[in-house]
Design a protein around this motif. Sequence first.
Motif, PDB file in Angstrom:
ATOM      1  N   ILE A  39      -5.677 -33.368 -16.497  1.00  0.00           N
ATOM      2  CA  ILE A  39      -5.525 -34.393 -15.586  1.00  0.00           C
ATOM      3  C   ILE A  39      -3.928 -34.751 -15.429  1.00  0.00           C
ATOM      4  O   ILE A  39      -3.640 -35.100 -14.477  1.00  0.00           O
ATOM      5  CB  ILE A  39      -6.454 -35.483 -15.667  1.00  0.00           C
ATOM      6  N   ARG A  40      -3.374 -35.023 -16.661  1.00  0.00           N
ATOM      7  CA  ARG A  40      -2.035 -35.390 -16.923  1.00  0.00           C
ATOM      8  C   ARG A  40      -1.044 -34.122 -16.512  1.00  0.00           C
ATOM      9  O   ARG A  40      -0.344 -33.593 -17.558  1.00  0.00           O
ATOM     10  CB  ARG A  40      -1.865 -36.059 -17.958  1.00  0.00           C
TER      11      ARG A  40
ATOM     12  N   PHE B 105       1.606 -39.773 -15.662  1.00  0.00           N
ATOM     13  CA  PHE B 105       1.368 -38.280 -15.904  1.00  0.00           C
ATOM     14  C   PHE B 105       2.167 -37.347 -16.410  1.00  0.00           C
ATOM     15  O   PHE B 105       2.177 -36.274 -16.796  1.00  0.00           O
ATOM     16  CB  PHE B 105       0.628 -37.717 -14.469  1.00  0.00           C
TER      17      PHE B 105
ATOM     18  N   TYR C 189      -9.352 -42.020 -13.474  1.00  0.00           N
ATOM     19  CA  TYR C 189      -9.423 -40.507 -13.810  1.00  0.00           C
ATOM     20  C   TYR C 189      -9.032 -40.215 -14.953  1.00  0.00           C
ATOM     21  O   TYR C 189      -9.703 -39.438 -15.733  1.00  0.00           O
ATOM     22  CB  TYR C 189      -9.143 -39.645 -12.595  1.00  0.00           C
ATOM     23  N   THR C 190      -8.125 -40.861 -15.422  1.00  0.00           N
ATOM     24  CA  THR C 190      -7.580 -40.080 -17.044  1.00  0.00           C
ATOM     25  C   THR C 190      -8.566 -40.665 -18.212  1.00  0.00           C
ATOM     26  O   THR C 190      -8.925 -39.883 -19.069  1.00  0.00           O
ATOM     27  CB  THR C 190      -6.283 -40.937 -17.375  1.00  0.00           C
TER      28      THR C 190
ATOM     29  N   GLY D 268      -2.584 -32.928 -11.319  1.00  0.00           N
ATOM     30  CA  GLY D 268      -3.328 -34.056 -11.332  1.00  0.00           C
ATOM     31  C   GLY D 268      -2.760 -35.089 -10.317  1.00  0.00           C
ATOM     32  O   GLY D 268      -3.468 -35.967  -9.725  1.00  0.00           O
TER      33      GLY D 268
END
Length: 552
Positions: A146-147, A227, A116-117, A151
């Motif tokens: 996202i991070r 993350f 997803y990153t 996330g």
Amino acid sequence: MPQPRANPKRRPRDGLRGFAFLTMLVAGICLLPMLAVAIAALSGGTETISHLMETVLPRYAGATLMLAVLVSVGTFALGVGAAWLVTMTRFPGVRFFEIALVLPLAFPAYVLAYAYTHVLDHPGFVQSTLRDVTGWGPRDYWFPEIRSLGGAAAMLVLVLYPYVYLLARAAFLQQSATTFLAARALGASAWAAFFKISLPLARPAIAGGVLLAVMETIADFGTVAYFGVQTFATGIYTSWFALADRAGAAQLALCLLSFALFLAMLERAQRGRAQYHDTSRRQQRMDPAQLAGAKAALAVVLCGIPVLFGAVLPVVVLLNMGIGSEQNLFSPRYLGFIQNSVTLAATAALVTVMAAILVGFYQRSHPGRRSQSAAYIARLGYAVPGGVIAVGLMVPFALFDNTLDAWMRSTFDISTGLLVTGSIWLLVLAYMVRFLAAAMGAYEGGQAMVPSNMDAAARSLGQSAIGTLRRVHLPILAPSLLTALLIVFVDVMKELPATLIMRPFNYDTLAVQAYRLASDERLEGAAVPSLVIVAIGLMPVILICRQVGRQR
């Protein structure tokens, strides 16, 4: 002639003395990391813990607690909602979703984090397409990061909700329709009957699943480290390696251990209070409600979202990333990673299952306080994060290695080096402590199917305890032992924190390689070992899916 009276204090030799010794040894090894962490933390002095409390401890505690809360809420919503829909309703594709909803269990959370990153980060496909379509610049729009802690929670929810789903689904299937129908007859709506009748009846199972998910959350290292979320798990690794602060790492490990054991006690108490039952004498199966139109479409969407985002989309993204990477899965280097991973996983699985057989059979053959205490201690490992086990084993064995080396130098002028600490066997012991509970669960599930009169019959025919185990139990328990082997094998393949801390020098696994490439922002390369880990992780999930398919 009078017969000599038997001494009531003298126990007959039943061939279990070796079992007793080995069982206590296994329990001692499982208890050693917790004792070592506590002793190392308490001997570190108040200066270290005071410094930690003034600097990083509140941040670690807050992030860990917030992550646990988010994951518990998310896994509850997804797991219970999906279990209710596939159990109590009928809509197109319900048979498929019954099984497909288990698939995300094969994915480590850090693998989803890499996928997803790659898609959602600033240079990723989604944001690049958004900028191309709108003509916006990097500062002209807002996009969720996202991070972040949110996330990380999302990644963990997607892979851990099957714990809640499986337990809640089993609880809903076992409920009788009489109480639910009585509530409807008294004027309660379907939603009211669900919240007031069905949900409370399933509460013990659901709470157990949520607590399992939370314990996996606080033990996670790969996702939060990638993350940049600072939790106890990342703090232990940073203190041990980056800062070389052994006392700080031990004290952080003690904090995390205390939280994990508290959750384990909650989970055990929750099972102990599971007294809800149907008092009606007639067990009437619930007739599932047939959904149509918009309601059926909504049910398909709600069940499809976790499958899509937890399994299908990550596989598509990882395949696309892996094809475009420069990693050659069949190169000698990667074959070495695979060999190391398989060797570790196979060795750890064999050792762990053998330990489970020892503890489980001794508890069955000699029920009592000692055998029950040993089994309880052996099960504690599932609540102890891998980083805590690593620190707890490294501290005493490093002390042993250094003491032995100093004595050999002063006496014989010979350096023994790190005999135990730098070996693969200490890492295997860490895996055994971590995953022994899973192996014991599978073993005891099969052992419950062996009636006790078979043991008595075997003993009356002259079989010793070991002979009874070898000739009666093990042949019957072969499927359960295979399941235990597969579960431990896959868990070891996915395990990251203990492997990072304890692996021998230049002995990398697929999980370590994926973490290293992702840490260097080489996500395309990290996709290749991640896909292998996922493919292997599908083996026990397929077994679980077959069991789910037979339950109805």
